[in-house]
Design a protein around this motif. Structure first.
Motif: not given
Lengths: 383, 75
Positions: A33, A49, A51, A373-374, B2-5, B23-24, B45, B59, B63, B66-67, B69-72
């Motif tokens: 990203v 990105l 957390s 971490c996940v 860990c992604l902050a979704l 979440v998504d 989060l 915010e 965020t 962004l995710f 855009e990156a296809g996540l």
């Protein structure tokens, strides 16, 4: 499953004896990203990105951006940033201790203590930097010493009460295995209860692994390896000089006399891992600005940074072209530690349980000790 | 790592401090025990079943963009 992905651990076993282990990750390569962004944009995006370990991620990104841009180091501000990264490590360890260790003991999580700790943790940045902006190229230091020291005192008191049952001073004075055993026998706090369970079940050496701790990586060598490597493969399953290594709190604490003694008696099993985490939780608030092992360097628009995050070594590497990111890679400690042939896989293979239920219990304790971490999932397959 | 979704709260049971969050587009159950003053419609989060902190809508949407855009994420 959410887009954050997870780690799936599968154990093939016969009556509790493990034949083989499979570890697979569905975690996305989030750093992509950041491609095509300017360094300033990268530094505003990274805190959004991640957390967990947000300070470590943001600090590694800042160091890598600065190196790629050829900017000078900021010794005083960086010392403050390193303090923030270490305090974050306390928060991350406390998460496991207060929310997950009670579950191992069949007790309810201490959510109230964790909520208080999270509130404290959010205030540290504001005591060190203008507007709490710690990790941008134009951050400005503004150190509020009384405020910072007050937060440290509150944090220390919370750790003493919630984790050590008022026995923090006694734990800090431990220098050998005999004193540790005395502490465990005479204290009723969460830490002592967990360690006591290991003694009672004779699980002190459980999950012992021969995977070595990752040595300090010289900038030039790491730069060369990453320059020549298939970076996607390296980021997903990193090895150093063709071997798996562990990058955990134990890697940082192995030189401590207590850890060295415990390791010589019980190997790198559960006891030494949990004690290493407890040593970090107690030592960091006491010595919050020690020198760090963060190393950084850059040349030709490439910046590379290593930061010690809560769970181990975190690497950020970026390449700039015409002022924008052409390539951005992150190697998190979980990738070293949950490598298909890494320390967790080897530790799981060494488990010797009496049946499937016992094996699942042992595996859960070991996974918590290595600390992903996940989110993770464990599946047992009977052969 | 860990992604902050960001997750949007869609339902809250105040007696148990549990909530349902989206979440998504995926509904997940989260504990609100670690955060204060969360109401339906707020963004938080989420990490392994707990809301870590509340974030403002601007915010959160930034965020999520962004995710995406990156296809996540799917949306």
């Amino acid at each position: 499953m959410t887009p954050a992905g997870e780690i799936h651990i599968e154990l093939m076993h016969r009556a509790g004896r493990v034949d083989s282990v499979t570890i697979a990750s569905t975690r996305p390569e989030a750093a992509r990203v950041l491609v095509d962004k300017t360094p300033e944009q990268v530094l505003s995006m990274v805190p959004l990105l991640f957390s967990l370990c947000g300070n470590a991620q943001a600090y590694a990104a800042l160091l890598a951006c600065r190196a790629a841009l050829g900017l000078a180091a900021e010794p005083v501000a960086d010392a403050a940033r390193e303090g923030l990264v270490q305090l974050e490590a306390v928060r991350e360890h406390a998460w496991r201790i207060l929310l997950d260790w009670p579950a191992l003991l069949g007790q309810p999580a201490d959510k109230a203590a964790m909520a208080t700790l999270l509130k404290l943790d959010r205030q540290f940045k504001a005591c060190l930097f203008v507007d709490g902006e710690a990790f941008s190229l134009d951050s400005r230091l503004l150190i509020n010493v009384p405020g910072f020291n007050g937060l440290i005192a509150e944090l220390t008191d919370l750790i003493d009460r919630a984790i050590f049952g008022g026995g923090l001073g006694r734990f800090l004075a431990i220098t050998d295995a005999a004193q540790l055993l005395d502490f465990v026998a005479g204290n009723t706090g969460l830490a002592a209860q967990l360690l006591n369970a290991l003694y009672q079940r004779d699980w002190l050496a459980l999950g012992n692994s021969s995977v070595a701790c990752l040595p300090e990586l010289e900038y030039a060598e790491l730069h060369q390896q990453m320059h020549n490597a298939d970076l996607s493969a390296f980021c997903l399953a990193p090895q150093w000089q063709g071997r798996c290594y562990e990058a955990t709190p134990l890697s940082r604490q192995q030189a401590q006399p207590l850890i060295a003694e415990l390791q010589s008696r019980y190997g790198r099993g559960l006891l030494v891992r949990f004690v290493a985490v407890l040593l970090e939780v107690t030592a960091i608030p006491k010595h919050v600005a020690p020198p760090t092992r963060a190393t950084v360097g850059g040349a030709g628009g490439v910046g590379l940074a290593q930061v010690q995050a809560a769970r181990g070594l975190l690497i950020h590497r970026l390449a700039l072209r015409q002022g924008r990111v052409y390539d951005y890679r992150i190697v998190a400690p979980t990738e070293w530690n949950f490598h298909p042939d890494g320390v967790l896989a080897q530790g799981l293979k060494a488990l010797q349980a009496t049946d499937a239920d016992d094996l699942r219990r042992q595996a859960e304790w070991l996974i918590q000790a290595v600390d992903p971490c996940v989110a993770y999932r464990v599946t047992l397959h009977k052969q | 790592m860990c992604l902050a979704l960001p997750a949007q709260i869609t339902d809250i049971d105040f007696t148990t401090q549990m909530a349902i969050a989206s979440v998504d587009g995926v509904k997940v159950e989260v504990s609100l025990a670690l955060v204060d003053d969360v109401k339906v419609g707020d963004y938080v989060l989420v990490h392994v079943g707990y809301a870590l902190n509340k974030i403002d809508e601007e915010e959160a949407l930034k965020t999520l963009a962004l995710f995406a855009e990156a296809g996540l994420t799917a949306s």
